[in-house]
Design a protein around this motif. Structure first.
Motif, PDB file in Angstrom:
ATOM      1  N   ALA A 137       0.840  -1.202   0.000  1.00 43.06           N
ATOM      2  CA  ALA A 137       0.000   0.000   0.000  1.00 43.06           C
ATOM      3  C   ALA A 137       0.877   1.255   0.000  1.00 43.06           C
ATOM      4  CB  ALA A 137      -0.910  -0.010   1.211  1.00 43.06           C
ATOM      5  N   THR A 138       0.249   2.388  -0.270  1.00 46.51           N
ATOM      6  CA  THR A 138       0.996   3.658  -0.295  1.00 46.51           C
ATOM      7  C   THR A 138       1.335   4.146   1.109  1.00 46.51           C
ATOM      8  OG1 THR A 138      -1.074   4.902  -0.374  1.00 46.51           O
ATOM      9  CG2 THR A 138      -0.018   4.348  -2.494  1.00 46.51           C
ATOM     10  N   SER A 139       0.629   3.615   2.114  1.00 45.08           N
ATOM     11  CA  SER A 139       0.912   4.006   3.496  1.00 45.08           C
ATOM     12  C   SER A 139       0.450   2.906   4.439  1.00 45.08           C
ATOM     13  CB  SER A 139       0.204   5.320   3.855  1.00 45.08           C
ATOM     14  OG  SER A 139      -1.196   5.168   3.792  1.00 45.08           O
ATOM     15  N   ASP A 140       0.922   2.969   5.669  1.00 44.79           N
ATOM     16  CA  ASP A 140       0.534   1.976   6.668  1.00 44.79           C
ATOM     17  C   ASP A 140       0.825   2.558   8.051  1.00 44.79           C
ATOM     18  OD1 ASP A 140      -0.453  -0.335   7.738  1.00 44.79           O
ATOM     19  OD2 ASP A 140       1.244  -1.620   7.160  1.00 44.79           O
ATOM     20  N   SER A 141       0.239   1.942   9.079  1.00 51.87           N
ATOM     21  CA  SER A 141       0.492   2.384  10.449  1.00 51.87           C
ATOM     22  C   SER A 141       0.242   1.230  11.402  1.00 51.87           C
ATOM     23  CB  SER A 141      -0.403   3.573  10.809  1.00 51.87           C
ATOM     24  OG  SER A 141      -1.775   3.196  10.831  1.00 51.87           O
ATOM     25  N   PHE A 142       0.794   1.356  12.613  1.00 51.59           N
ATOM     26  CA  PHE A 142       0.492   0.388  13.666  1.00 51.59           C
ATOM     27  C   PHE A 142       0.436   1.131  14.997  1.00 51.59           C
ATOM     28  CE2 PHE A 142       5.123   0.393  13.679  1.00 51.59           C
ATOM     29  CZ  PHE A 142       5.457   0.274  15.026  1.00 51.59           C
ATOM     30  N   LEU A 143      -0.213   0.488  15.965  1.00 55.88           N
ATOM     31  CA  LEU A 143      -0.480   1.112  17.261  1.00 55.88           C
ATOM     32  C   LEU A 143       0.519   0.643  18.313  1.00 55.88           C
ATOM     33  CD1 LEU A 143      -2.312   2.689  19.280  1.00 55.88           C
ATOM     34  CD2 LEU A 143      -3.674   0.589  19.487  1.00 55.88           C
ATOM     35  N   ILE A 144       1.016   1.588  19.090  1.00 62.42           N
ATOM     36  CA  ILE A 144       1.850   1.288  20.257  1.00 62.42           C
ATOM     37  C   ILE A 144       1.056   1.661  21.499  1.00 62.42           C
ATOM     38  CG2 ILE A 144       3.901   2.006  21.569  1.00 62.42           C
ATOM     39  CD1 ILE A 144       5.372   2.377  18.970  1.00 62.42           C
ATOM     40  N   ASP A 145       0.963   0.747  22.434  1.00 65.25           N
ATOM     41  CA  ASP A 145       0.323   1.065  23.712  1.00 65.25           C
ATOM     42  C   ASP A 145       1.283   1.915  24.542  1.00 65.25           C
ATOM     43  OD1 ASP A 145      -2.076  -0.294  23.250  1.00 65.25           O
ATOM     44  OD2 ASP A 145      -1.204  -2.209  23.870  1.00 65.25           O
ATOM     45  N   ALA A 146       0.805   3.072  24.963  1.00 66.34           N
ATOM     46  CA  ALA A 146       1.621   3.981  25.783  1.00 66.34           C
ATOM     47  C   ALA A 146       0.779   4.445  26.962  1.00 66.34           C
ATOM     48  CB  ALA A 146       2.105   5.162  24.949  1.00 66.34           C
ATOM     49  N   PRO A 147       0.563   3.575  27.963  1.00 67.32           N
ATOM     50  CA  PRO A 147      -0.331   3.922  29.076  1.00 67.32           C
ATOM     51  C   PRO A 147       0.106   5.152  29.862  1.00 67.32           C
ATOM     52  CG  PRO A 147       0.968   1.949  29.580  1.00 67.32           C
ATOM     53  CD  PRO A 147       1.179   2.243  28.134  1.00 67.32           C
ATOM     54  N   ILE A 195      -0.427  14.947  26.663  1.00 61.79           N
ATOM     55  CA  ILE A 195      -0.898  15.330  25.333  1.00 61.79           C
ATOM     56  C   ILE A 195      -1.149  16.829  25.256  1.00 61.79           C
ATOM     57  CG2 ILE A 195      -2.794  15.057  23.676  1.00 61.79           C
ATOM     58  CD1 ILE A 195      -3.080  12.161  24.734  1.00 61.79           C
ATOM     59  N   GLU A 196      -1.740  17.410  26.311  1.00 62.70           N
ATOM     60  CA  GLU A 196      -2.123  18.822  26.284  1.00 62.70           C
ATOM     61  C   GLU A 196      -0.993  19.768  26.683  1.00 62.70           C
ATOM     62  OE1 GLU A 196      -5.520  19.016  28.816  1.00 62.70           O
ATOM     63  OE2 GLU A 196      -6.741  17.705  27.528  1.00 62.70           O
ATOM     64  N   GLN A 197      -0.099  19.331  27.587  1.00 68.96           N
ATOM     65  CA  GLN A 197       0.908  20.257  28.116  1.00 68.96           C
ATOM     66  C   GLN A 197       2.350  19.774  27.957  1.00 68.96           C
ATOM     67  OE1 GLN A 197      -0.003  21.241  32.189  1.00 68.96           O
ATOM     68  NE2 GLN A 197      -2.180  21.464  31.790  1.00 68.96           N
ATOM     69  N   GLU A 207      -4.189   9.910  18.908  1.00 69.17           N
ATOM     70  CA  GLU A 207      -5.633  10.077  18.774  1.00 69.17           C
ATOM     71  C   GLU A 207      -6.333  10.148  20.129  1.00 69.17           C
ATOM     72  OE1 GLU A 207      -7.103   7.076  16.152  1.00 69.17           O
ATOM     73  OE2 GLU A 207      -6.037   7.908  14.397  1.00 69.17           O
ATOM     74  N   GLN A 208      -5.747   9.511  21.130  1.00 67.97           N
ATOM     75  CA  GLN A 208      -6.290   9.582  22.484  1.00 67.97           C
ATOM     76  C   GLN A 208      -5.214   9.117  23.469  1.00 67.97           C
ATOM     77  OE1 GLN A 208      -9.731   7.038  22.639  1.00 67.97           O
ATOM     78  NE2 GLN A 208      -8.552   5.159  22.533  1.00 67.97           N
ATOM     79  N   ALA A 209      -5.465   9.353  24.743  1.00 63.55           N
ATOM     80  CA  ALA A 209      -4.488   8.987  25.776  1.00 63.55           C
ATOM     81  C   ALA A 209      -4.174   7.495  25.696  1.00 63.55           C
ATOM     82  CB  ALA A 209      -5.034   9.339  27.147  1.00 63.55           C
ATOM     83  N   GLY A 210      -2.892   7.180  25.819  1.00 65.92           N
ATOM     84  CA  GLY A 210      -2.460   5.783  25.850  1.00 65.92           C
ATOM     85  C   GLY A 210      -2.263   5.137  24.502  1.00 65.92           C
ATOM     86  N   GLU A 211      -2.584   5.847  23.412  1.00 62.07           N
ATOM     87  CA  GLU A 211      -2.472   5.256  22.077  1.00 62.07           C
ATOM     88  C   GLU A 211      -1.590   6.116  21.178  1.00 62.07           C
ATOM     89  OE1 GLU A 211      -6.291   4.483  20.426  1.00 62.07           O
ATOM     90  OE2 GLU A 211      -6.823   2.982  21.945  1.00 62.07           O
TER      91      GLU A 211
END
Length: 200
Positions: free
Chosen positions: A79-89, A96-98, A138-142
């Motif tokens: 594919a032209t692009s790809d991604s995978f998720l890392i758990d970051a608790p 994320i905000e500060q 995209e959200q906390a921990g991900e």
């Protein structure tokens, strides 16, 4: 004769005492008048305030970092692009905000030199590889690691990085006074790990 001498001695003694009495003034022995108090000298100027000290750096105990995480990309991405998720608790909404989120990729060891290269994401490789690497939250921990071809319609190809790691630096750094906080995003990977004592 003796009587005359005795009278003479008595006379002179009485004369001596009388002279002492008349010579002393009734004011003798009194304290002299207090002199006029002199004017107070000018007040010294107040010392200037000392310069504010530089803001202390974030303690390494507050910095969170992962180990090297193996890539989950296929060996050859069609594919032209790809991604995978890392758990970051540890990557909370506060980070994320500060805070500061840094992500690094480490290349597959060179089979000849056994060397590896570490680069900060995002990064775009030019003509030789024609790939871009970046991360998104995209959200906390991900934490998502993504790669894409830089040529429209071309497959992403063989990934350059075999491992990834993230470093989380807490926010809340002040910029008061003349102190300027370090820009961690402009530090090399080696500078950052040495600065915070991050182990490999």
């Amino acid at each position: 004769m003796k009587k005359t001498m005795k009278l003479t001695r008595t006379f002179f003694s009485a004369l001596f005492v009388a002279s002492l009495l008349f010579a002393c003034s009734p004011e003798d022995g009194e304290d002299g008048a207090m002199g006029v108090q002199g004017e107070q000298g000018p007040q010294g100027a107040a010392g200037a305030d000392g310069a504010q000290g530089e803001q202390g750096e974030v303690g390494s105990a507050n910095v969170i970092y992962s180990g090297w995480i193996p890539s989950e990309f296929d060996n050859n991405i069609i594919a032209t692009s790809d991604s995978f998720l890392i758990d970051a608790p540890e990557m909370t909404n506060d980070f994320i905000e500060q805070g500061i989120i840094l992500v690094y990729g480490r290349s597959t060891p060179n089979p000849i030199t056994i060397d590896t290269d570490v680069f900060s994401l995002p990064i775009v490789f030019g003509v030789a590889r024609q790939q871009s690497y970046y991360f998104r939250v995209e959200q906390a921990g991900e934490l998502y690691i993504a790669m894409a071809s830089t040529v429209e319609g071309q497959s992403a190809g063989v990934p350059f990085f075999s491992e990834y790691r993230y470093i989380l630096i807490p926010g809340g750094q002040t910029t008061s006074g003349k102190a300027t906080p370090l820009d961690y995003t402009k530090m090399t990977y080696q500078e950052l790990t040495e600065h915070f004592g991050i182990e490999e």
